[in-house]
Motif scaffolding. Structure first.
Motif, PDB file in Angstrom:
ATOM      1  N   GLN A  13       0.818  -1.215   0.000  1.00  0.00           N
ATOM      2  CA  GLN A  13       0.000   0.000   0.000  1.00  0.00           C
ATOM      3  C   GLN A  13       0.855   1.270   0.000  1.00  0.00           C
ATOM      4  O   GLN A  13       0.528   2.249  -0.679  1.00  0.00           O
ATOM      5  CB  GLN A  13      -0.935  -0.016   1.202  1.00  0.00           C
ATOM      6  CG  GLN A  13      -2.006  -1.094   1.119  1.00  0.00           C
ATOM      7  CD  GLN A  13      -2.815  -1.213   2.397  1.00  0.00           C
ATOM      8  OE1 GLN A  13      -3.035  -0.251   3.104  1.00  0.00           O
ATOM      9  NE2 GLN A  13      -3.254  -2.429   2.703  1.00  0.00           N
ATOM     10  N   LEU A  14       1.943   1.266   0.753  1.00  0.00           N
ATOM     11  CA  LEU A  14       2.799   2.452   0.794  1.00  0.00           C
ATOM     12  C   LEU A  14       3.581   2.616  -0.510  1.00  0.00           C
ATOM     13  O   LEU A  14       3.877   3.740  -0.928  1.00  0.00           O
ATOM     14  CB  LEU A  14       3.762   2.371   1.977  1.00  0.00           C
ATOM     15  CG  LEU A  14       3.106   2.443   3.353  1.00  0.00           C
ATOM     16  CD1 LEU A  14       4.155   2.274   4.456  1.00  0.00           C
ATOM     17  CD2 LEU A  14       2.354   3.758   3.543  1.00  0.00           C
ATOM     18  N   ALA A  15       3.906   1.497  -1.155  1.00  0.00           N
ATOM     19  CA  ALA A  15       4.626   1.580  -2.431  1.00  0.00           C
ATOM     20  C   ALA A  15       3.781   2.241  -3.510  1.00  0.00           C
ATOM     21  O   ALA A  15       4.311   2.911  -4.416  1.00  0.00           O
ATOM     22  CB  ALA A  15       5.055   0.191  -2.877  1.00  0.00           C
ATOM     23  N   SER A  16       2.469   2.086  -3.427  1.00  0.00           N
ATOM     24  CA  SER A  16       1.593   2.638  -4.457  1.00  0.00           C
ATOM     25  C   SER A  16       1.025   4.014  -4.108  1.00  0.00           C
ATOM     26  O   SER A  16       0.414   4.664  -4.958  1.00  0.00           O
ATOM     27  CB  SER A  16       0.434   1.675  -4.722  1.00  0.00           C
ATOM     28  OG  SER A  16      -0.374   1.527  -3.563  1.00  0.00           O
ATOM     29  N   ALA A  17       1.206   4.466  -2.868  1.00  0.00           N
ATOM     30  CA  ALA A  17       0.660   5.771  -2.455  1.00  0.00           C
ATOM     31  C   ALA A  17       1.555   6.898  -2.966  1.00  0.00           C
ATOM     32  O   ALA A  17       2.771   6.854  -2.775  1.00  0.00           O
ATOM     33  CB  ALA A  17       0.549   5.841  -0.935  1.00  0.00           C
TER      34      ALA A  17
END
Length: 230
Positions: free
Chosen positions: A139-143
């Protein structure tokens, strides 16, 4: 070159530095969460699960549950609609003095939610922490770097500013947990550095720069105990 060129656009160097900081904060947070999951697997923590911790009002189980809850909140906020209100400074999140009556009332609910999570036991909590690391890694990689989240009380913060506050929780409570069961604190160095920087920013926000200078260099004139954030 200035921060903006003659067309008023941000320079590539500034954008790169912002991206580097985003990557650093997110990487440090995931490292800290992994370290916390590892701490839950220690036999000393399991053996002392029902014992009081060194943090007033918390058992070891309740403290472990509280630390997990502070990290899990990120996933909940990422799944909520993106807020449209203006974001505040990162230091403002902890900017209210801890003696504020509203803060004291909120603390009762925080302790109870930690107790409830801790009641699930160390094995379940460690399993959930490991799974949370995996989910948040994706999730953090895509935010995007400018992602905004609405956190407790409806306050809008940049995601990476909020992650810094979660780093504070994981590092401080990770140390609380290790100290409570009398084992060395093994905290990721980058996470600790970011936490120190964040807490210093909170002290400056709350007391002003001169008070912080005095706290560092002239203890006899540190009338506000400026470096004590919590």
């Amino acid at each position: 070159m200035s921060v903006r060129d003659h067309h008023g656009q941000r320079s590539a160097g500034v954008s790169a530095r912002g991206s580097d900081q985003t990557n650093r904060v997110r990487h440090a947070f995931l490292q800290a969460l992994e370290a916390y999951a590892g701490l839950l697997g220690r036999r000393e923590v399991e053996a002392a699960w029902e014992a009081p911790s060194l943090l007033e009002g918390y058992s070891v189980a309740g403290l472990a549950g509280h630390a997990f809850n502070t990290a899990e909140a990120i996933e909940r906020y990422l799944q909520a609609p993106v807020p449209t209100q203006v974001t505040g400074p990162a230091a403002a999140y902890y900017g209210q003095p801890p003696s504020n009556p509203a803060t004291a009332a909120t603390q009762v609910g925080i302790i109870e939610r930690g107790r409830m999570r801790g009641a699930e036991g160390p094995t379940v909590l460690r399993r959930d922490a490991v799974a949370l690391v995996q989910r948040l890694t994706a999730q953090l990689a895509s935010a995007p770097p400018d992602r905004v989240v609405a956190v407790m009380g409806g306050t809008a913060l940049r995601l990476d500013d909020y992650l810094e506050t979660r780093l504070v929780e994981l590092v401080v409570h990770g140390d609380d947990l290790a100290a409570s069961v009398e084992i060395p604190s093994e905290l990721p160095a980058e996470a600790v550095e970011l936490v120190i920087n964040h807490l210093l920013a909170v002290a400056r926000f709350r007391h002003g720069d001169l008070a912080v200078v005095r706290a560092f260099a002239r203890r006899e004139r540190d009338t506000s105990n400026a470096l004590r954030v919590f």
